[in-house]
Design a protein around this motif. Structure first.
Motif, PDB file in Angstrom:
ATOM      1  N   LYS A 179       0.810  -1.222   0.000  1.00 29.02           N
ATOM      2  CA  LYS A 179       0.000   0.000   0.000  1.00 29.02           C
ATOM      3  C   LYS A 179       0.845   1.274   0.000  1.00 29.02           C
ATOM      4  N   THR A 180       2.160   1.125  -0.106  1.00 25.59           N
ATOM      5  CA  THR A 180       3.054   2.275   0.040  1.00 25.59           C
ATOM      6  C   THR A 180       3.859   2.502  -1.235  1.00 25.59           C
ATOM      7  N   THR A 181       4.046   3.763  -1.576  1.00 23.93           N
ATOM      8  CA  THR A 181       4.859   4.086  -2.754  1.00 23.93           C
ATOM      9  C   THR A 181       6.221   4.616  -2.313  1.00 23.93           C
ATOM     10  N   GLU A 182       7.233   4.311  -3.119  1.00 21.06           N
ATOM     11  CA  GLU A 182       8.607   4.767  -2.830  1.00 21.06           C
ATOM     12  C   GLU A 182       8.797   6.180  -3.393  1.00 21.06           C
ATOM     13  N   ILE A 242       9.407   6.255   3.542  1.00 22.23           N
ATOM     14  CA  ILE A 242      10.866   6.223   3.721  1.00 22.23           C
ATOM     15  C   ILE A 242      11.342   4.778   3.845  1.00 22.23           C
ATOM     16  N   LEU A 243      10.648   3.991   4.663  1.00 21.40           N
ATOM     17  CA  LEU A 243      11.026   2.588   4.837  1.00 21.40           C
ATOM     18  C   LEU A 243      10.897   1.800   3.537  1.00 21.40           C
ATOM     19  N   LYS A 244       9.898   2.129   2.744  1.00 26.83           N
ATOM     20  CA  LYS A 244       9.720   1.470   1.435  1.00 26.83           C
ATOM     21  C   LYS A 244      10.931   1.757   0.534  1.00 26.83           C
ATOM     22  N   SER A 245      11.514   2.948   0.688  1.00 28.71           N
ATOM     23  CA  SER A 245      12.578   3.388  -0.211  1.00 28.71           C
ATOM     24  C   SER A 245      13.946   2.797   0.119  1.00 28.71           C
ATOM     25  N   ILE A 246      14.175   2.433   1.402  1.00 27.51           N
ATOM     26  CA  ILE A 246      15.516   1.997   1.807  1.00 27.51           C
ATOM     27  C   ILE A 246      15.706   0.497   1.546  1.00 27.51           C
ATOM     28  N   ASP A 247      16.973   0.082   1.550  1.00 30.31           N
ATOM     29  CA  ASP A 247      17.305  -1.336   1.392  1.00 30.31           C
ATOM     30  C   ASP A 247      17.492  -2.028   2.732  1.00 30.31           C
TER      31      ASP A 247
END
Length: 364
Positions: free
Chosen positions: A168-171, A254-259
């Motif tokens: 449900k989250t976008t980067e 933010i969490l979606k974007s990180i590795d």
């Protein structure tokens, strides 16, 4: 209908206040009437009012504030309070005394949110009928301090898995920072306090960059260590590698974007930020302190490293970044662990069951 009074003398906003807020939402969904008592300038009061909760305000000037005790006694009587759920030291004393003196004899439950030394055994051993801790670590600490084990139950903090959901989250962070999609991005989300260990990660970053020179790091959060962290980034020559994001409302994005999520904390009751990262299917690296080992399972959903050890921290980060498949598997395991143990629904169901059983014992 079960009527619960949550009391909180703290005026700020952090993990403790967020848990109280989430508990209130969950208990209301389960059919309870929830009233929140806080200070007039409380952040919890503002958030709770906006959510439609019944909020009462009262100055809690000191631990033995007679006016506050009288106010709470009247509130218990007029609103027919069944359960008082207390959270900070001052309100635990005031509401605990009021509850004990009240003719209604409400059940009193104190929640211990922190991994710090306790300052008053009285508000744990005598005033409450039960003490709830956010982790087994904190429960065991209270037992060592002389609180009877049968009086303490660990109910870990849960998170909203519909909000922290990868699907449900976008980067958006890489685009914001102008980073290429394949750049390794390591994130830390925490208040900027020394005990959170940002300085330890900053010492580890040069070691990480020796092996993975393209890696980039982001710190989300604000706090008293902001200037010290900025100075250390500058003096270490890391200004193009470490980005300070400030206080953010888009934590799932933010969490979606990180590795990879890293928090080399030096003190932690449980570590809700790890749970949020795990829910977003990210591998996590934490330190073997407090209750962190209850959520970060070494080699399964991430790595636990020795506290205050930049070299060990760097090795763990490199190990995850060098094996993308392993990192993805760890992220998937993390989500499973959250769904099994750390949802806000499970937390609230356990709290509701505790309140109900204590009331049943009282009347039987």
């Amino acid at each position: 209908m079960l009527t619960i009074l949550h009391t909180e003398s703290s005026t700020g906003w952090g993990g403790q206040e967020n848990r109280t807020f989430q508990e209130s939402i969950g208990l209301k969904k389960l059919g309870a009437r929830v009233i929140i008592l806080c200070q007039p300038d409380s952040m919890l009061g503002k958030r709770a009012s906006a959510e439609g909760f019944e909020v009462r305000t009262c100055r809690m000037r000191k631990s033995y504030d007679i006016l506050a005790i009288k106010f709470i006694l009247k509130l218990i009587r007029n609103e027919k309070i069944d359960v008082i759920s207390t959270h900070s030291g001052r309100d635990s004393l005031l509401a605990g005394i009021a509850g004990r003196f009240s003719k209604r004899k409400p059940i009193i439950v104190r929640t211990r949110h922190l991994a710090l030394p306790i300052t008053s055994k009285f508000t744990y051993s005598f005033l409450p009928h039960r003490v709830v801790t956010v982790s087994e670590y904190v429960r065991n600490y209270l037992i060592k301090e002389g609180i009877h084990s049968e009086k303490i139950v660990a109910i870990p903090t849960g998170i909203d898995t519909s909000k922290f959901s990868p699907e449900k989250t976008t980067e958006n962070l890489r685009q914001e920072l102008g980073l290429e999609p394949d750049i390794p991005l390591i994130g830390t989300i925490a208040i900027l306090r020394r005990k959170k260990g940002h300085h330890i990660l900053l010492d580890a970053i040069p070691l990480i960059l020796q092996k993975i020179p393209e890696a980039v790091f982001v710190f989300a959060g604000d706090g008293p260590q902001k200037e010290n962290i900025l100075n250390k980034i500058h003096t270490s020559g890391l200004s193009d590698k470490v980005f300070m994001l400030g206080l953010r409302r888009d934590i799932p994005e933010i969490l979606k974007s990180i590795d990879l999520f890293v928090l080399p904390t030096l003190q932690e009751a449980l570590g809700t930020s790890f749970i949020e990262a795990m829910a977003m299917e990210k591998p996590v690296i934490g330190t073997d302190v407090g209750g962190v080992g209850e959520v970060v399972r070494d080699g399964i959903n991430g790595y636990l490293v020795e506290p205050n050890n930049p070299s060990a921290l760097a090795d763990a980060v490199i190990k995850i970044l060098e094996n993308r498949e392993r990192a993805m598997a760890m992220g998937m395991e993390g989500r499973k662990i959250v769904e099994q143990n750390y949802t806000v629904e499970k937390m609230c169901e356990k709290m509701y069951a505790l309140y109900s059983s204590l009331l049943k014992d009282k009347t039987s």
